[in-house]
Design an enzyme around this catalytic site. Structure first.
Site, short mmCIF file in Angstrom:
data_model
loop_
_atom_site.label_atom_id
_atom_site.label_comp_id
_atom_site.label_asym_id
_atom_site.label_seq_id
_atom_site.Cartn_x
_atom_site.Cartn_y
_atom_site.Cartn_z
N ASP A 1 -23.78 -32.70 -17.45
CA ASP A 1 -24.68 -31.80 -16.73
C ASP A 1 -26.10 -31.94 -17.26
OD1 ASP A 1 -26.04 -29.75 -15.53
OD2 ASP A 1 -24.86 -28.13 -16.42
N GLU B 1 -41.36 -43.90 -42.56
CA GLU B 1 -40.99 -43.33 -43.86
C GLU B 1 -40.74 -41.84 -43.65
OE1 GLU B 1 -43.93 -44.22 -46.87
OE2 GLU B 1 -44.55 -46.01 -45.78
N GLU C 1 -39.13 -37.60 -53.92
CA GLU C 1 -40.51 -37.34 -53.52
C GLU C 1 -41.13 -36.24 -54.40
OE1 GLU C 1 -43.19 -37.92 -51.98
OE2 GLU C 1 -42.66 -39.81 -50.99
N GLU D 1 -36.89 -39.47 -50.01
CA GLU D 1 -37.29 -40.45 -48.99
C GLU D 1 -36.45 -41.71 -49.17
OE1 GLU D 1 -40.97 -43.43 -48.42
OE2 GLU D 1 -41.54 -41.31 -48.34
N HIS E 1 -44.60 -40.97 -42.04
CA HIS E 1 -45.64 -41.98 -41.87
C HIS E 1 -45.07 -43.14 -41.07
CE1 HIS E 1 -47.00 -40.37 -46.06
NE2 HIS E 1 -47.30 -39.54 -45.08
N ARG F 1 -55.04 -42.71 -49.47
CA ARG F 1 -54.06 -41.78 -48.89
C ARG F 1 -54.67 -40.48 -48.39
NH1 ARG F 1 -50.73 -45.15 -51.70
NH2 ARG F 1 -48.61 -45.33 -50.89
N GLU G 1 -50.86 -47.90 -41.33
CA GLU G 1 -50.00 -46.74 -41.54
C GLU G 1 -50.68 -45.51 -40.96
OE1 GLU G 1 -47.73 -45.30 -45.44
OE2 GLU G 1 -49.83 -44.68 -45.45
N ARG H 1 -50.57 -41.50 -40.58
CA ARG H 1 -50.00 -40.59 -41.56
C ARG H 1 -49.81 -39.14 -41.09
NH1 ARG H 1 -49.83 -42.15 -46.67
NH2 ARG H 1 -50.43 -40.12 -47.52
#
Length: 463
Positions: free
Chosen positions: A57, A135, A196, A203, A253, A326, A346, A348
């Site tokens: 459904d 990640e 982490e 992670e 990320h 970062r 990357e 983030r």
């Protein structure tokens, strides 16, 4: 096992051989918001499920169809066949990820996997071979005495937990090893795992692939993490972006690359460019930065997402790009400078509650728009943006991400990039669902907009 019909694809035959000891088949897919859905069939029904599909459904699904057109069909993609570890169910269980069809045999336009598949096909038609990696961070939590949730490790140990492997202090190392083994069993190639920054925050990184296969792996990664935590430890694996105020958040990320489909050459690489990036890659970055405030409604899709995107942590707030840095929204990893196949970017601000199929489709759409329109990303900012004053940021023309889901949805309306990626009807459904989520939150909104509320914990901890 039932006998094979003549002419059955050899891949199907291989599946049958691997399923000889199986008892049940899990058929999985995601709804428009990225929540895992599906049903289970006995192994005796697998041949019919592969050939004909299994009805359900569609009107009862989030972002599905109207009740007047509710009949839908889920059909296993045989390339996604995998075996679940026995202890997940204490039975022999295998699974497939499914594609969704209408009764007329047409692909369902609202299937997120189909949206991502169309995006991939479009890029390949234009001569590109995209690569995608992710990640995903998550916490291991348990019920607290007050009815809320707390990490399975002591909050007092929050400091200096990154890469912690100390026996007796890191309670989650054995979990990560078990999860890595489960992922290997399910055909996902794990590359590394670690503790982490936060207490009981983890992670595990798996190998990159194309956007569809990586999205499949993200869906299964989350499924496996929850199953290992629950069935083996009695814990909860939560992918909620910000479970607690004042503690590190969990991001997703995403790494993006673009290769020449014919030659296999990395189109993001230029030996003489900044961070060894090509001009084409700079345009790709420019496209993402141009559209990022609208993209946030997809890649940071919940009320809680914006409790993570605040100054003071590694989560980005300012719309900048840089190498290694970062504090930048888009970072150019330089673990192996000058290595051609490593050239990538990357992004983030995404978090683990986004629908990965939609996220990759939308972000690649934005990047390719940058290439087509030759959008320059501006100069890279190679300093810690958080250490700049507001005057310095203004002088550099640095914009900020939306501060709430509502603000991201308002940006969505003035930028058509997500509509192009999802299609008009899907985009409208998604926008309405997310605006409804915001309105539900308004009744629980705290005075401090960064405070994580009880309502958020109850809504997102199991998501």
């Amino acid at each position: 096992m039932p006998g094979l019909r003549r002419g059955v694809n050899k891949n199907v035959e291989l599946c049958f051989k691997l399923m000889k000891n199986a008892e049940h088949i899990l058929l999985h897919f995601t709804d428009l918001l990225g929540y895992l859905r599906g049903r289970t069939v006995p192994v005796e029904e697998v041949e019919n499920a592969i050939a004909e599909g299994v009805g359900f459904d569609g009107s009862s699904l989030v972002g599905g169809v109207g009740i007047e057109e509710s009949d839908m069909i889920m059909k296993p993609d045989i390339t996604t066949f995998t075996v679940c570890p026995y202890y997940f169910y204490n039975k022999s269980v295998v699974s497939f990820i499914c594609n969704i069809y209408t009764p007329e045999g047409e692909r369902f336009e609202g299937d997120p996997r189909y949206i991502c598949q169309k995006s991939l096909d479009k890029m390949r038609t234009e001569g590109y071979e995209p690569t995608a990696a992710a990640e995903l961070e998550f916490y291991l939590v348990q019920k607290a005495p007050d009815g809320g949730f707390e990490p399975v490790e002591n909050h007092l140990l929050d400091k200096h937990r990154y890469f912690d492997i100390a026996p007796g202090r890191d309670l989650t190392e054995s979990f990560r090893l078990d999860l890595a083994n489960a992922l290997f069993t399910m055909g996902i190639e794990v590359e590394r795992e670690h503790h982490e920054v936060g207490a009981a925050q983890n992670e595990i990184t798996f190998k990159y692939s194309d956007p569809v296969a990586t999205s499949d792996n993200i869906v299964r990664y989350k499924f496996a993490a929850k199953a290992v935590a629950d069935r083996k430890y009695g814990w909860i694996a939560t992918f909620m972006p910000k479970p607690w105020s004042g503690k590190p958040g969990s991001g997703m990320h995403i790494h993006l690359g673009l290769f020449d489909l014919k030659t296999g050459r990395n189109l993001f690489y230029d030996k003489g460019g900044y961070a060894h990036l090509s001009q084409l890659c700079r345009y790709f970055i420019g496209g993402i930065l141009e559209h990022v405030r609208a993209l946030c409604a997809i890649v940071a899709p919940t009320v809680n997402s914006y409790k993570r995107l605040v100054p003071g942590y590694e989560a980005p707030v300012y719309i900048t790009w840089s190498r290694k840095n970062r504090s930048a929204l888009i970072r150019v990893p330089e673990y192996f400078p000058g290595k051609e196949n490593e050239a990538r970017i990357e992004f983030r601000c995404p978090d683990p509650l986004c629908n990965p199929y939609l996220a990759y489709a939308a972000v690649f759409e934005a990047g390719l728009d940058g290439i087509k329109r030759k959008i320059e990303p501006g100069d890279p900012v190679d300093v810690n943006v958080y250490h700049l004053s507001e005057t310095e940021r203004r002088a550099l023309g640095i914009r900020v991400l939306p501060s709430s889901l509502k603000e991201a949805l308002e940006e969505w309306e003035s930028d058509d990039i997500c509509k192009k990626a999802l299609g008009k009807e899907n985009a409208e459904k998604y926008w309405m669902l997310k605006m409804q989520e915001w309105k539900e939150y308004e009744a629980h909104m705290p005075k401090d907009k960064n405070e994580v509320t009880w309502w958020e914990q109850q809504k997102y901890i199991y998501a």
